[in-house]
Design a protein around this motif. Structure first.
Motif, PDB file in Angstrom:
ATOM      1  N   ALA A   1      -4.822  -4.209  -8.369  1.00 29.73           N
ATOM      2  CA  ALA A   1      -5.058  -3.087  -9.381  1.00 29.73           C
ATOM      3  C   ALA A   1      -4.728  -1.767  -8.899  1.00 29.73           C
ATOM      4  N   THR A   2      -4.752  -1.491  -7.492  1.00 30.74           N
ATOM      5  CA  THR A   2      -4.454   0.082  -7.032  1.00 30.74           C
ATOM      6  C   THR A   2      -3.051   0.118  -7.606  1.00 30.74           C
TER       7      THR A   2
ATOM      8  N   GLY B   1      10.875  -5.095  -6.290  1.00 27.96           N
ATOM      9  CA  GLY B   1      10.161  -4.422  -7.253  1.00 27.96           C
ATOM     10  C   GLY B   1       9.039  -5.709  -7.931  1.00 27.96           C
ATOM     11  N   LEU B   2       8.893  -6.803  -7.521  1.00 22.74           N
ATOM     12  CA  LEU B   2       8.218  -7.869  -8.110  1.00 22.74           C
ATOM     13  C   LEU B   2       6.731  -7.537  -7.823  1.00 22.74           C
ATOM     14  N   ASP B   3       6.097  -6.545  -7.806  1.00 25.64           N
ATOM     15  CA  ASP B   3       4.871  -6.464  -7.327  1.00 25.64           C
ATOM     16  C   ASP B   3       3.675  -7.333  -7.767  1.00 25.64           C
ATOM     17  N   ALA B   4       3.763  -7.750  -9.317  1.00 20.20           N
ATOM     18  CA  ALA B   4       2.868  -8.453 -10.025  1.00 20.20           C
ATOM     19  C   ALA B   4       2.918 -10.013  -9.393  1.00 20.20           C
ATOM     20  N   TRP B   5       4.324 -10.433  -9.175  1.00 20.69           N
ATOM     21  CA  TRP B   5       4.628 -11.479  -8.687  1.00 20.69           C
ATOM     22  C   TRP B   5       3.988 -11.834  -7.338  1.00 20.69           C
ATOM     23  N   PHE B   6       3.953 -10.730  -6.372  1.00 19.73           N
ATOM     24  CA  PHE B   6       3.484 -10.944  -5.048  1.00 19.73           C
ATOM     25  C   PHE B   6       2.037 -11.044  -5.066  1.00 19.73           C
ATOM     26  N   ILE B   7       1.052 -10.382  -6.034  1.00 22.71           N
ATOM     27  CA  ILE B   7      -0.233 -10.518  -6.054  1.00 22.71           C
ATOM     28  C   ILE B   7      -0.545 -12.041  -6.613  1.00 22.71           C
ATOM     29  N   ALA B   8       0.286 -12.370  -7.809  1.00 21.99           N
ATOM     30  CA  ALA B   8       0.190 -13.700  -8.218  1.00 21.99           C
ATOM     31  C   ALA B   8       0.178 -14.967  -7.124  1.00 21.99           C
ATOM     32  N   ALA B   9       1.316 -14.703  -6.322  1.00 21.85           N
ATOM     33  CA  ALA B   9       1.427 -15.801  -5.318  1.00 21.85           C
ATOM     34  C   ALA B   9       0.333 -15.640  -4.469  1.00 21.85           C
ATOM     35  N   MET B  10      -0.423 -14.594  -4.032  1.00 19.37           N
ATOM     36  CA  MET B  10      -1.664 -14.467  -3.002  1.00 19.37           C
ATOM     37  C   MET B  10      -2.800 -15.162  -3.712  1.00 19.37           C
TER      38      MET B  10
ATOM     39  N   ILE C   1      -9.082   4.358  -2.358  1.00 24.73           N
ATOM     40  CA  ILE C   1     -10.330   3.584  -2.288  1.00 24.73           C
ATOM     41  C   ILE C   1     -10.171   1.936  -2.546  1.00 24.73           C
ATOM     42  N   GLY C   2      -9.306   1.712  -3.495  1.00 26.79           N
ATOM     43  CA  GLY C   2      -8.926   0.222  -3.956  1.00 26.79           C
ATOM     44  C   GLY C   2      -8.083  -0.335  -2.603  1.00 26.79           C
ATOM     45  N   VAL C   3      -7.481   0.377  -1.807  1.00 28.12           N
ATOM     46  CA  VAL C   3      -6.999  -0.308  -0.604  1.00 28.12           C
ATOM     47  C   VAL C   3      -7.941  -0.439   0.442  1.00 28.12           C
ATOM     48  N   LEU C   4      -9.039   0.354   0.741  1.00 30.69           N
ATOM     49  CA  LEU C   4      -9.931   0.263   1.389  1.00 30.69           C
ATOM     50  C   LEU C   4     -11.032  -0.965   0.816  1.00 30.69           C
ATOM     51  N   ALA C   5     -10.921  -1.078  -0.164  1.00 33.04           N
ATOM     52  CA  ALA C   5     -12.117  -2.206  -0.755  1.00 33.04           C
ATOM     53  C   ALA C   5     -11.462  -3.276  -0.506  1.00 33.04           C
ATOM     54  N   PHE C   6     -10.048  -3.439  -0.573  1.00 31.81           N
ATOM     55  CA  PHE C   6      -9.371  -4.751  -0.307  1.00 31.81           C
ATOM     56  C   PHE C   6      -9.610  -5.227   1.045  1.00 31.81           C
TER      57      PHE C   6
ATOM     58  N   ALA D   1       0.614  -1.245  -0.028  1.00 34.27           N
ATOM     59  CA  ALA D   1      -0.082  -0.124  -0.033  1.00 34.27           C
ATOM     60  C   ALA D   1       0.959   1.197  -0.030  1.00 34.27           C
ATOM     61  N   ARG D   2       1.978   1.188   0.748  1.00 36.44           N
ATOM     62  CA  ARG D   2       2.800   2.429   0.726  1.00 36.44           C
ATOM     63  C   ARG D   2       3.726   2.595  -0.538  1.00 36.44           C
ATOM     64  N   GLN D   3       4.325   1.418  -0.828  1.00 32.61           N
ATOM     65  CA  GLN D   3       5.327   1.478  -1.772  1.00 32.61           C
ATOM     66  C   GLN D   3       4.868   1.369  -3.114  1.00 32.61           C
ATOM     67  N   VAL D   4       3.716   0.726  -3.496  1.00 30.55           N
ATOM     68  CA  VAL D   4       3.245   0.480  -4.696  1.00 30.55           C
ATOM     69  C   VAL D   4       2.213   1.167  -5.088  1.00 30.55           C
ATOM     70  N   SER D   5       1.084   1.278  -4.006  1.00 29.05           N
ATOM     71  CA  SER D   5      -0.299   2.038  -4.297  1.00 29.05           C
ATOM     72  C   SER D   5       0.067   3.258  -4.024  1.00 29.05           C
ATOM     73  N   GLY D   6       1.043   3.867  -2.992  1.00 28.41           N
ATOM     74  CA  GLY D   6       1.312   5.137  -2.723  1.00 28.41           C
ATOM     75  C   GLY D   6       0.505   5.953  -1.914  1.00 28.41           C
ATOM     76  N   VAL D   7       0.006   5.071  -0.945  1.00 31.91           N
ATOM     77  CA  VAL D   7      -1.296   5.765  -0.134  1.00 31.91           C
ATOM     78  C   VAL D   7      -0.520   6.033   1.340  1.00 31.91           C
ATOM     79  N   SER D   8      -1.270   6.846   1.926  1.00 29.36           N
ATOM     80  CA  SER D   8      -0.684   7.700   3.247  1.00 29.36           C
ATOM     81  C   SER D   8      -0.829   6.548   4.366  1.00 29.36           C
ATOM     82  N   THR D   9      -0.198   6.732   5.700  1.00 31.74           N
ATOM     83  CA  THR D   9      -0.447   5.833   6.686  1.00 31.74           C
ATOM     84  C   THR D   9      -1.817   6.117   7.355  1.00 31.74           C
TER      85      THR D   9
END
Length: 433
Positions: A315-316, A389-398, A327-332, A257-265
């Motif tokens: 997707a965020t 920086g393997l953001d897509a692989w992280f989501i794929a693993a989940m 909004i996407g982070v909250l929806a997650f 959320a911080r590094q990829v989505s760029g949202v605040s604390t």
């Protein structure tokens, strides 16, 4: 369920609880408030406040689970031998010391020692409190208790997350010091319960004869318990669920959320609040729907729900630093929470319905070990993947983990009895192997 077979309402459920069960349940939210203050922000504290590398921060976070895994086995055996109270008191003492030390840790070694102490508590608290609950609450009420207890745990964590999100500031280390000290202080509440209203609760047989003839024939050593196919399948399922679930709540989710989505604390804090709101609002409704249904099928629905949630978070990353990402982070967190309301009432209930009174601490220790095992690999995997920086692989693993849960639940269904699977007498169930 009541005598007519309908699901207990909240008032009926409360009336059905013994006094000790009411004490346990009524203080849960306050106990977990401190945990909520620190849960979303520990990895941010290590990485952004203390300046540790993200991969190192994830590895340090994994020390909690590593230590928990090491002490869980001996802890379960000690619970069966001496009871849950002395073991839990020792764990809570370690928790207080660990949170206090982490508040002032400025180097990785000190932080590591603190996280090890916290891990000691995590390793014994899961089997200890589950054994305590199972000793106090019996029958159909037990599954509801696990579900409502989970909702209250998340209420405390969610409120703490909201407060922490507004209070902490990465440019003001003192704000992080304060939340860890509050976390330490809230551990005094369960200590007071164990030394006061719950001091007479017994979770172990004082003599071998107390367990009864039937229990003597039941598996009691770890090796005997693990030789049961049902225990192996539910333990593997728990491990995977923890890897893609709670193993990511302190590391993968906040870091993404911080590094990829760029949202605040503040957004992360609100996300945990959304998580809490969904659980508190729908947990009892979910309990009404799933009571009497096959627990393994409920687990499959949970796996599908979690897969959707991780795709939403992924997707965020396509629209970072935007309102849409927030909004996407909250929806997650909202979708993920809905899945949690199906997981928490079912898995602990399966373990405790499989367990004999004589070995209840060890059954719950195996559950805790699977939890810690997933929590060990979760933060490490998140730190390595996101750190490179393997953001897509992280989501794929989940998402792949969610598919694995659905397959494991189907395998488990063939190896447990209808009663352990939560099926009422009126609903047909395929024969077990």
């Amino acid at each position: 369920m009541d005598e007519n077979g309908s699901v207990l309402g909240i008032r009926s459920f409360w009336a059905a609880l013994p006094v000790e069960g009411r004490w346990l349940l009524s203080t849960v939210a306050i106990q977990t408030l401190g945990r909520g203050l620190t849960l979303p922000f520990t990895i941010i504290y290590l990485h952004e406040v203390r300046g540790f590398d993200l991969a190192l921060s994830g590895t340090l976070m994994a020390l909690i689970a590593v230590t928990g895994l090491v002490v869980t086995g001996p802890g379960g055996a000690l619970i069966d031998r001496f009871g849950a109270k002395p073991v839990l008191l020792a764990g809570l003492t370690a928790m207080i010391a660990g949170c206090t030390l982490l508040a002032f840790a400025t180097d990785p070694v000190t932080a590591g020692v603190a996280l090890v102490l916290i891990g000691v508590n995590f390793g014994v608290s899961w089997p200890g409190f589950n054994a305590l609950i199972a000793s106090v609450v019996e029958g159909e009420v037990r599954q509801q208790y696990f579900g409502i207890n989970f909702a209250l745990v998340n209420l405390g964590i969610g409120v703490g997350g909201i407060v922490g999100g507004f209070f902490v500031d990465v440019h003001e280390p003192a704000t992080f010091v304060a939340i860890f000290l509050v976390d330490a202080a809230t551990s005094l509440i369960p200590m007071a319960l164990l030394l006061g209203p719950l001091r007479h609760v017994r979770t172990h047989a004082e003599h071998e004869d107390d367990a009864g003839e039937a229990s003597d024939k039941a598996p009691s050593t770890y090796l005997e318990i693990l030789r049961q196919p049902a225990v192996l399948w539910i333990t593997l399922l728990t491990f995977v669920a923890m890897f893609i679930g709670y193993g990511q709540m302190e590391a993968g989710f906040p870091a993404f959320a911080r590094q990829v989505s760029g949202v605040s604390t503040q957004t992360i804090g609100f996300a945990f609040a959304v998580n809490t709101a969904v659980i508190v609002l729908v947990q009892f409704l979910v309990l009404k729907v799933i009571t009497g249904k096959r627990r393994t099928r409920v687990m499959q629905v949970m796996a599908l729900t979690w897969a959707v949630s991780w795709l939403v978070l992924g997707a965020t990353g396509l629209v970072p630093d935007t309102v849409v990402a927030a909004i996407g982070v909250l929806a997650f967190m909202g979708v993920f929470a809905f899945g949690e309301t199906m997981l928490q009432p079912t898995v602990p209930a399966v373990y405790n319905d499989l367990a004999s009174d004589r070995a209840r601490g060890r059954y719950n220790a195996i559950n805790a070990a699977a939890f810690q095992g997933g929590a060990i690999t979760g933060p490490v995997a998140a730190g390595l993947l996101l750190g490179h920086g393997l953001d897509a692989w992280f989501i794929a693993a989940m998402v792949a983990g969610c598919v694995a849960i659905a397959v494991l639940a189907l395998a488990l269904e063939r190896r447990i009895s209808p009663k352990v699977n939560g099926v009422t007498a009126s609903e047909p169930e395929p024969a077990t192997e």
